[in-house]
Design an enzyme around this catalytic site. Structure first.
Site, PDB file in Angstrom:
ATOM      1  N   HIS A   1       5.182   6.725   5.922  1.00  0.00           N
ATOM      2  CA  HIS A   1       4.831   7.625   4.761  1.00  0.00           C
ATOM      3  C   HIS A   1       3.997   8.802   5.189  1.00  0.00           C
ATOM      4  CE1 HIS A   1       2.569   8.429   1.216  1.00  0.00           C
ATOM      5  NE2 HIS A   1       3.398   7.652   0.748  1.00  0.00           N
TER       6      HIS A   1
ATOM      7  N   LYS B   1       7.789  -0.832   6.260  1.00  0.00           N
ATOM      8  CA  LYS B   1       7.723   0.307   5.425  1.00  0.00           C
ATOM      9  C   LYS B   1       8.080   1.481   6.097  1.00  0.00           C
ATOM     10  CE  LYS B   1       4.099  -1.435   2.305  1.00  0.00           C
ATOM     11  NZ  LYS B   1       2.719  -1.259   1.774  1.00  0.00           N
TER      12      LYS B   1
ATOM     13  N   HIS C   1       0.723   8.913   6.798  1.00  0.00           N
ATOM     14  CA  HIS C   1       0.222   8.586   8.327  1.00  0.00           C
ATOM     15  C   HIS C   1       0.615   9.670   9.043  1.00  0.00           C
ATOM     16  CE1 HIS C   1      -0.372   4.389   7.871  1.00  0.00           C
ATOM     17  NE2 HIS C   1       0.632   4.430   6.889  1.00  0.00           N
TER      18      HIS C   1
END
Length: 575
Positions: free
Chosen positions: A143, A140, A146
């Site tokens: 984001h 992923k 984080h």
């Protein structure tokens, strides 16, 4: 340490009057925070902290009376030029020439280690800490959620290293679990090898979105479960797909971390503990801690009365491990490997319950070191959007802040010509993000504002970077003043004294941040210093002053560079 020598001198006189050992008094003597009121004292002693039988019920007027009585028994000397009583405090003003000479000597001597050598840390043993932070989910894109874990963990690690501790920085990747069963099936259905090669995480994100739409289908659920089961059984072909996703993810993350000035000593992950998690389940069973439910799941009873009112699920009905089981295995493995004094986990506050259960289970298993495990939690960032709308990826935010900062620099008439404006915009923009994030308590949610973050004036990262750059520029133009050539008697103006008083406080601020791991203390200190420096820059000019005055002012200004350099504790790169 400058403040330390003054505290010791004050404590020595107090000990004779109060009949207490000087070392018992030192931590009760604190530097007075900056005030816009002129002629404030340099140190103060809280009467409540040294008077026997004092309590919160003690009347304010009683404390004030006792402060007056104590102040009356003390005498000025070559160090202390004035003693007065305040509301529950005894205040001490240091001889002004001695203040200037001692502070400048100490900053000159210690350089960027100023504050870290204070006697406040003498009773704090040097330790080894394992810090787990950032920890994105592989396959992923990084984001925005984080970002806080990454910069908070980096701050804690930098702070501990600056104070002489040994640190192991671990990035514990989310690289295992049922979501990989779903992603594996998704890639087999929607994946494109060329797209994976050219833009790996973007493509995997698109695949994940597509397969999630089909996730309600029973057949898709079964296929995902089978894929993950094969992963747990170490099927070669399934592992090969998973490993490709993991390697591509780490490659892309490293580029993001490089932009943030962050590094790790270890890249770990849940996958490392898949087999060890089974060993943990066996240990729990052997210790009589693992119970089976009617559905076949494995639980640990955490309730005080052992009535199953609070339980933690550690095993699925098919015998496979869960997130907490792998965290148990990771904690045990890290302690065996690193023999550390503390383990710190940096995640958002929604995981507080998870870590509470983790530490409880470790204690039940007989690991006393669970007491030395700590969860540093933080709140959520609200309202962070790019010009294109809602933010999903951190890369978008970093590009956006660089673009906005570059635009601001271009449109500002006072911006000097810079060799690499894009790199400068990146660093200043990053400072803007981090300082806005660190101004309050970490546990608090906060509303993000681009306009507020990127202001060049006020309490912002832009202003802090600007101050640091201006001080460096002063050094380059006028050179470094030699301490031996400085006549400190020329530094008696109120604005010079304010800077010196503030420098005096740094070790206390550093100590406070080291105790509660909150960056806001250091951020607030550095921003106040930046404002004091800005005022002194206007009122105490170096250029055009008499040579003796010019040298003294230059020394006062440039020694602040050593302290603004400490912003490296907050973010790893400064301009």
């Amino acid at each position: 340490m400058a403040a330390g020598s003054f505290r010791r001198s004050i404590a020595s006189q107090l000990s004779k009057v109060l009949d207490l050992p000087p070392e018992n008094l030192i931590k009760s003597i604190s530097a007075v925070p900056f005030s816009k009121k002129r002629h404030v004292a340099d140190f103060q002693l809280s009467i409540a902290s040294v008077i026997e039988n004092s309590s919160s019920d003690c009347l304010a007027q009683d404390l004030h009376l006792q402060a007056q009585q104590l102040a009356g028994r003390l005498k000025c000397d070559s160090v202390v030029s004035e003693i007065s009583a305040g509301p529950g405090t005894v205040n001490f003003t240091i001889n002004r020439e001695l203040l200037a000479k001692t502070v400048l000597q100490q900053v000159w001597k210690d350089g960027s280690a100023y504050g870290a050598k204070s006697e406040l840390f003498s009773a704090v043993p040097r330790q080894k800490a394992v810090i787990e932070f950032s920890s994105p989910n592989i396959a992923k894109k990084f984001h925005i959620g984080h970002l806080r874990s990454t910069i908070v963990g980096n701050f804690i690690a930098n702070l501990k290293v600056a104070l002489g501790h040994e640190v192991v920085r671990i990035n514990y990747l989310g690289d295992w679990g049922m979501q990989f069963g779903l992603l594996g099936v998704g890639f087999q259905t929607f994946g494109n090898k060329e797209k994976l090669k050219s833009s790996p995480l973007q493509h995997l994100f698109e695949v994940y979105v597509q397969i999630n739409k089909a996730a309600e289908d029973e057949n898709t659920k079964k296929l995902a479960k089978d894929f993950f089961r094969k992963l747990e059984e170490r099927d070669e072909q399934t592992l090969s797909i998973w490993k490709q996703f993991r390697d591509l993810s780490i490659e892309e993350y490293i580029q993001i971390y490089k932009r943030l000035g962050v590094h790790f000593d270890e890249y770990s992950g849940e996958s490392f503990y898949q087999e060890k998690a089974q060993e943990v389940l066996k240990m729990l069973e052997d210790k009589g801690l693992l119970q089976k439910t009617i559905k076949g799941t494995g639980i640990v009873d955490l309730s005080e009365k052992k009535d199953l009112s609070t339980v933690s699920t550690v095993m699925r009905s098919d015998g496979t491990s869960l997130y907490i089981t792998r965290d148990l295995a990771a904690a045990i493995d890290r302690m065996n490997k690193h023999s550390c004094d503390s383990m710190i986990y940096v995640t958002d506050k929604s995981q507080s319950n998870h870590f509470q259960h983790l530490f409880q289970i470790l204690k039940l298993m007989g690991y006393d070191w669970a007491e030395r495990c700590q969860h540093v939690s933080f709140g959520l960032v609200q309202g962070m959007k790019t010009r294109r709308g809602e933010v999903i990826f951190l890369e978008d935010v970093l590009n956006e802040v660089r673009s906005r900062m570059l635009q601001n620099m271009t449109s500002t008439k006072t911006t000097k010509e810079i060799n690499d404006p894009v790199e400068t915009a990146e660093k200043v923009g990053l400072a803007a993000l981090i300082i806005q994030d660190f101004r309050g308590l970490l546990s608090s949610d906060y509303q993000f504002s681009w306009d507020r973050a990127l202001q060049s004036r006020g309490d912002t990262g832009v202003f802090l970077q600007y101050t640091h750059a201006r001080l460096h520029s002063l050094e380059q133009i006028h050179g470094n003043a030699e301490l031996a050539d400085v006549n400190v008697a020329c530094l008696q103006e109120p604005d010079a004294i304010s800077v010196l008083q503030h420098l005096l406080r740094y070790d206390e601020v550093l100590y406070r941040s080291s105790q509660d791991l909150q960056p806001k203390h250091i951020v607030s200190y550095l921003l106040t210093l930046s404002h004091l420096v800005a005022v002194a820059h206007r009122t105490l000019p170096v250029k055009g002053s008499a040579p003796e005055v010019s040298q003294a002012r230059l020394m006062c200004h440039t020694q602040c560079v050593n302290v603004t350099s400490l912003s490296k504790i907050i973010f790893s790169t400064i301009i």
